[in-house]
Design a protein around this motif. Structure first.
Motif, mmCIF file in Angstrom:
data_model
loop_
_atom_site.group_PDB
_atom_site.id
_atom_site.type_symbol
_atom_site.label_atom_id
_atom_site.label_comp_id
_atom_site.label_asym_id
_atom_site.label_seq_id
_atom_site.Cartn_x
_atom_site.Cartn_y
_atom_site.Cartn_z
ATOM 1 N N ARG A 287 0.885 -1.161 0.000
ATOM 2 C CA ARG A 287 0.000 0.000 0.000
ATOM 3 C C ARG A 287 0.914 1.199 0.000
ATOM 4 O O ARG A 287 1.789 1.289 0.853
ATOM 5 C CB ARG A 287 -0.796 0.068 1.303
ATOM 6 N N SER A 288 0.678 2.106 -0.858
ATOM 7 C CA SER A 288 1.474 3.319 -0.761
ATOM 8 C C SER A 288 1.196 3.975 0.577
ATOM 9 O O SER A 288 0.098 3.870 1.100
ATOM 10 C CB SER A 288 1.101 4.268 -1.901
ATOM 11 N N PRO A 289 2.180 4.636 1.133
ATOM 12 C CA PRO A 289 1.970 5.322 2.407
ATOM 13 C C PRO A 289 0.852 6.360 2.301
ATOM 14 O O PRO A 289 0.292 6.777 3.279
ATOM 15 C CB PRO A 289 3.308 6.021 2.648
ATOM 16 N N GLN A 290 0.547 6.757 1.096
ATOM 17 C CA GLN A 290 -0.442 7.813 0.926
ATOM 18 C C GLN A 290 -1.857 7.281 0.742
ATOM 19 O O GLN A 290 -2.707 7.915 0.139
ATOM 20 C CB GLN A 290 -0.080 8.711 -0.258
ATOM 21 N N HIS A 291 -2.092 6.113 1.279
ATOM 22 C CA HIS A 291 -3.425 5.514 1.249
ATOM 23 C C HIS A 291 -4.355 6.377 2.082
ATOM 24 O O HIS A 291 -4.477 6.188 3.284
ATOM 25 C CB HIS A 291 -3.317 4.113 1.850
ATOM 26 N N ASP A 292 -5.049 7.303 1.466
ATOM 27 C CA ASP A 292 -5.734 8.289 2.281
ATOM 28 C C ASP A 292 -7.257 8.285 2.190
ATOM 29 O O ASP A 292 -7.927 9.063 2.844
ATOM 30 C CB ASP A 292 -5.206 9.683 1.959
ATOM 31 N N GLU A 293 -7.779 7.419 1.357
ATOM 32 C CA GLU A 293 -9.228 7.265 1.367
ATOM 33 C C GLU A 293 -9.574 6.770 2.760
ATOM 34 O O GLU A 293 -8.856 5.958 3.331
ATOM 35 C CB GLU A 293 -9.642 6.212 0.337
ATOM 36 N N HIS A 294 -10.611 7.291 3.352
ATOM 37 C CA HIS A 294 -10.879 6.835 4.698
ATOM 38 C C HIS A 294 -12.322 6.421 4.896
ATOM 39 O O HIS A 294 -13.235 6.964 4.303
ATOM 40 C CB HIS A 294 -10.494 7.875 5.732
ATOM 41 N N GLY A 295 -12.497 5.412 5.719
ATOM 42 C CA GLY A 295 -13.820 4.966 6.083
ATOM 43 C C GLY A 295 -14.065 5.381 7.514
ATOM 44 O O GLY A 295 -13.235 6.006 8.135
ATOM 45 N N HIS A 296 -15.205 5.004 8.021
ATOM 46 C CA HIS A 296 -15.521 5.334 9.401
ATOM 47 C C HIS A 296 -16.030 4.089 10.090
ATOM 48 O O HIS A 296 -16.378 3.112 9.452
ATOM 49 C CB HIS A 296 -16.552 6.452 9.434
ATOM 50 N N HIS A 297 -16.114 4.149 11.398
ATOM 51 C CA HIS A 297 -16.499 2.971 12.141
ATOM 52 C C HIS A 297 -17.938 3.008 12.640
ATOM 53 O O HIS A 297 -18.456 4.064 12.984
ATOM 54 C CB HIS A 297 -15.571 2.778 13.337
ATOM 55 N N VAL A 298 -18.545 1.840 12.652
ATOM 56 C CA VAL A 298 -19.793 1.645 13.368
ATOM 57 C C VAL A 298 -19.454 0.736 14.532
ATOM 58 O O VAL A 298 -18.828 -0.303 14.347
ATOM 59 C CB VAL A 298 -20.852 0.919 12.509
#
Lengths: 160, 160
Positions: free
Chosen positions: A91-102
């Motif tokens: 994974r590139s260090p710039q993996h910046d898409e983000h999800g959120h938690h339930v």
DNA sequence: TTACTTGCAAAAACTTTGCAGGCGC
DNA sequence: GCGCCTGCAAAGTTTTTGCAAGTAA
């Protein structure tokens, strides 16, 4: 995740493997103390300090994420990047898409979901406050499928 | 807020007034330690313990809200209910409409905005995870109008 | 006056730092 | 073998608890 760790230049040590295993065994989230307990099943001499230091590395690699619960912000969860770093390539260090938690309020299980489409809400907030919003942070609380099936969690109204 | 406090059965004391004033003087958010410092300008003998205990009461009355920042969750902000409890009449304890905060990453100012329309995002998350979501928690970070005007915060891209 | 509050001191909980020895590579 | 890692111990922070004195009502 081990692979991601070594690819980032960190050693593959017994202590770190124990922490990673503990994270996987924890039901989506765990405190450092819980990870210590779980991890000691795999490496009896594991120390709390090493748990903290390993989490620090994982955080910097975005493989885990800190959860902020009502009771405090002492729990950690594997991130989407962490899960997808199962055995696949880097994974590139710039993996910046983000999800959120339930987070399940009954059993504590935490699940990350994707699809973070807050653009219009962000736009509304910007219009209302005059701020320029550059990032955000969202967490949902409720009941997981298992707990809903098992127990008496009838009250599931959507608040807010 | 004082009124809301006394109406809830708590005494009107010098220490509590000092904490409330400190909250109003703080730029939207403050840590207990900061509130102590601000509060001591109004009541020199104010103790940190009292700040904590007053915040506890205010939290239970939903007059303040705990903010969760990247650096930790040690700051408090007056909630919408707190602001509207300025001098008006009472608020039922069940004042449960909630807003969220936008926090300036430059000066720390925190502003609550209303219009929490996450229904479809919540619905998506429920569909994706099988959870039943009952509450949530959202915070945005960015630059406030003053800091944008004053300074060199050019980078305001919307991430997420 | 009576009960709620306060602030100090101390304890508890959580996290970070220092360092000598151990282990991955 | 070299240098990163580890775990213990200790220190640093943050928050809570115990208690005698003080204050609101």
């Amino acid at each position: 995740m081990l692979l991601a760790l070594t690819q980032a230049g960190h050693s593959n040590t017994r202590a770190r493997r124990a922490v990673l295993t503990a994270l996987l065994e924890a039901d989506g989230q765990a405190t450092p103390a819980e990870l210590l307990e779980l991890g000691r099943a795999h490496h009896a001499a594991l120390g709390l300090v090493t748990v903290y230091r390993t989490l620090e590395i994982l955080l910097s690699l975005k493989l885990v994420r800190k959860l902020h619960l009502e009771e405090g912000c002492h729990t950690y969860a594997i991130s989407a990047a962490g899960w997808s770093a199962g055995e696949t390539v880097d994974r590139s260090p710039q993996h910046d898409e983000h999800g959120h938690h339930v987070i399940c309020q009954s059993c504590g299980r935490a699940v990350e979901f994707d699809g973070c489409h807050l653009d219009d809400i962000v736009a509304k907030a910007e219009a209302q406050t005059g701020f320029r919003v550059s990032s955000h942070w969202l967490e949902m609380f409720g009941a997981c499928p298992e707990c809903r099936a098992t127990a008496n969690v009838e009250d599931g109204s959507i608040e807010g």
